[in-house]
Design an enzyme around this catalytic site. Structure first.
Site, PDB file in Angstrom:
ATOM      1  N   ARG A   1     -39.492 -40.900 -27.031  1.00 48.95           N
ATOM      2  CA  ARG A   1     -40.009 -40.317 -25.790  1.00 48.95           C
ATOM      3  C   ARG A   1     -41.277 -41.047 -25.370  1.00 48.95           C
ATOM      4  O   ARG A   1     -42.032 -41.534 -26.209  1.00 48.95           O
ATOM      5  CB  ARG A   1     -40.333 -38.832 -25.971  1.00 48.95           C
ATOM      6  CG  ARG A   1     -39.167 -37.941 -26.351  1.00 48.95           C
ATOM      7  CD  ARG A   1     -39.657 -36.506 -26.448  1.00 48.95           C
ATOM      8  NE  ARG A   1     -38.611 -35.563 -26.778  1.00 48.95           N
ATOM      9  CZ  ARG A   1     -38.290 -35.205 -28.012  1.00 48.95           C
ATOM     10  NH1 ARG A   1     -38.936 -35.726 -29.029  1.00 48.95           N
ATOM     11  NH2 ARG A   1     -37.326 -34.324 -28.232  1.00 48.95           N
TER      12      ARG A   1
ATOM     13  N   LYS B   1     -37.172 -21.788 -25.449  1.00 51.21           N
ATOM     14  CA  LYS B   1     -36.483 -22.270 -24.248  1.00 51.21           C
ATOM     15  C   LYS B   1     -35.160 -21.549 -24.011  1.00 51.21           C
ATOM     16  O   LYS B   1     -34.409 -21.909 -23.099  1.00 51.21           O
ATOM     17  CB  LYS B   1     -36.233 -23.776 -24.365  1.00 51.21           C
ATOM     18  CG  LYS B   1     -37.497 -24.608 -24.554  1.00 51.21           C
ATOM     19  CD  LYS B   1     -37.154 -26.070 -24.766  1.00 51.21           C
ATOM     20  CE  LYS B   1     -38.386 -26.886 -25.152  1.00 51.21           C
ATOM     21  NZ  LYS B   1     -38.056 -28.307 -25.424  1.00 51.21           N
TER      22      LYS B   1
ATOM     23  N   PRO C   1     -36.327 -28.217 -18.701  1.00 47.94           N
ATOM     24  CA  PRO C   1     -37.287 -27.118 -18.528  1.00 47.94           C
ATOM     25  C   PRO C   1     -37.906 -26.737 -19.867  1.00 47.94           C
ATOM     26  O   PRO C   1     -37.205 -26.609 -20.863  1.00 47.94           O
ATOM     27  CB  PRO C   1     -36.414 -25.978 -17.973  1.00 47.94           C
ATOM     28  CG  PRO C   1     -35.198 -26.635 -17.441  1.00 47.94           C
ATOM     29  CD  PRO C   1     -34.976 -27.843 -18.288  1.00 47.94           C
ATOM     30  N   GLU C   2     -39.220 -26.577 -19.891  1.00 45.87           N
ATOM     31  CA  GLU C   2     -39.900 -26.157 -21.102  1.00 45.87           C
ATOM     32  C   GLU C   2     -40.270 -24.687 -20.978  1.00 45.87           C
ATOM     33  O   GLU C   2     -39.915 -24.029 -20.007  1.00 45.87           O
ATOM     34  CB  GLU C   2     -41.116 -27.059 -21.340  1.00 45.87           C
ATOM     35  CG  GLU C   2     -40.715 -28.514 -21.536  1.00 45.87           C
ATOM     36  CD  GLU C   2     -41.876 -29.446 -21.818  1.00 45.87           C
ATOM     37  OE1 GLU C   2     -42.882 -29.004 -22.400  1.00 45.87           O
ATOM     38  OE2 GLU C   2     -41.782 -30.635 -21.448  1.00 45.87           O
TER      39      GLU C   2
END
Length: 277
Positions: A264, A59, A2-3
């Site tokens: 990434r 976050k 989750p960002e």
């Protein structure tokens, strides 16, 4: 993971459900998630606390208590936080049960167990969670092109990598860095040292715009969040570039490409985000 937009939605959903509630008891099913203090002390001092509100920084989420103490947490890769009736079956990978007055439980579920909790007393300096090292929030008015250029202009790393530096901007991860760079028309592998003033201006404009969009499109009712068990985010089908490799660009119809940066994946449009020669 989750960002910032997803974590903000979690806060907005959970805060009204837990504010004003007293913690009756605490059950830890896996002590790995407790970063501070030890498990026994954590359970003892959390029990009996009354929740006042819930805040977010980057976050991180923090539950504030009437006593002045705080419970900070980070969901990391797979963590989920839900308020459920106590008679709801406890699903696999549930590691923490916080029993609230009135019959509900605040449950922490995490397949990979990377998430962490820190209990901090009101007079305890937070040099444990990492929140003291966070940079500006994406929606902070101080996040200008001047700020970005001063912090990143001399960095030889790619702008994609540097958008993930939480000490510069708090809360941006792989999804929103792709979306921001696409909206700004910047090739993700562009070195910070190669960016011009116009690109810094576009980036400063698009960061808050895309993050605000992420919050708005993810907004949901508590019932929807509970039904999806905290795993579903509403804006996934509406993402413009992230996860859309080999699909046509929504603007120019060029095929979205994918590269690897810093371990990434990064999706981009080769036409809308042209590589500098």
């Amino acid at each position: 993971m989750p960002e910032m937009p997803e974590v903000e939605i979690i806060r907005r959903i959970l805060e009204p459900q837990i504010a004003g509630k007293k913690i009756e008891t605490v059950e830890i099913l896996h002590n790995q998630i407790i970063a501070h203090p030890d498990m026994e002390t954590f359970t003892e001092i959390l029990t009996g606390q009354t929740i006042t509100n819930m805040s977010r920084k980057g976050k991180f989420l923090t539950i504030h208590f009437k006593s002045g103490d705080n419970l900070a947490l980070h969901l990391r890769m797979t963590g989920r936080l839900l308020v459920m009736p106590k008679d709801t079956p406890v699903e696999k990978h549930t590691h923490l049960l916080i029993y609230l007055e009135g019959g509900n439980q605040l449950r922490y579920i995490d397949v990979r167990r990377f998430g962490r909790f820190w209990y901090l007393k009101k007079d305890e300096t937070d040099d444990l969670t990492g929140q003291d090292k966070l940079g500006l929030e994406p929606l902070d008015e101080k996040l200008t092109s001047t700020y970005l250029k001063e912090k990143l202009g001399k960095k030889k790393k790619s702008i994609k990598d540097m958008l993930h530096d939480q000490s510069i901007i708090a809360g941006i991860g792989n999804i929103y860095s792709d979306e921001i760079l696409y909206a700004a028309g910047i090739y993700p592998e562009t070195k910070c040292t190669a960016m011009d003033d116009e690109e810094w201006d576009r980036l400063a404009k698009k960061i808050p715009e895309i993050i605000a969009w992420g919050i708005d499109t993810n907004e949901m009712k508590p019932e929807e969040y509970l039904e999806g068990k905290g795993k579903e985010y509403r804006n996934i089908p509406h993402l413009r570039v992230y996860g859309r490799a080999d699909q046509p660009c929504l603007v120019c119809q060029a095929v979205i490409e994918k590269i690897s940066l810093g371990g990434r994946s990064s999706c981009y449009c080769p036409e809308c985000q042209r590589k500098k020669l």
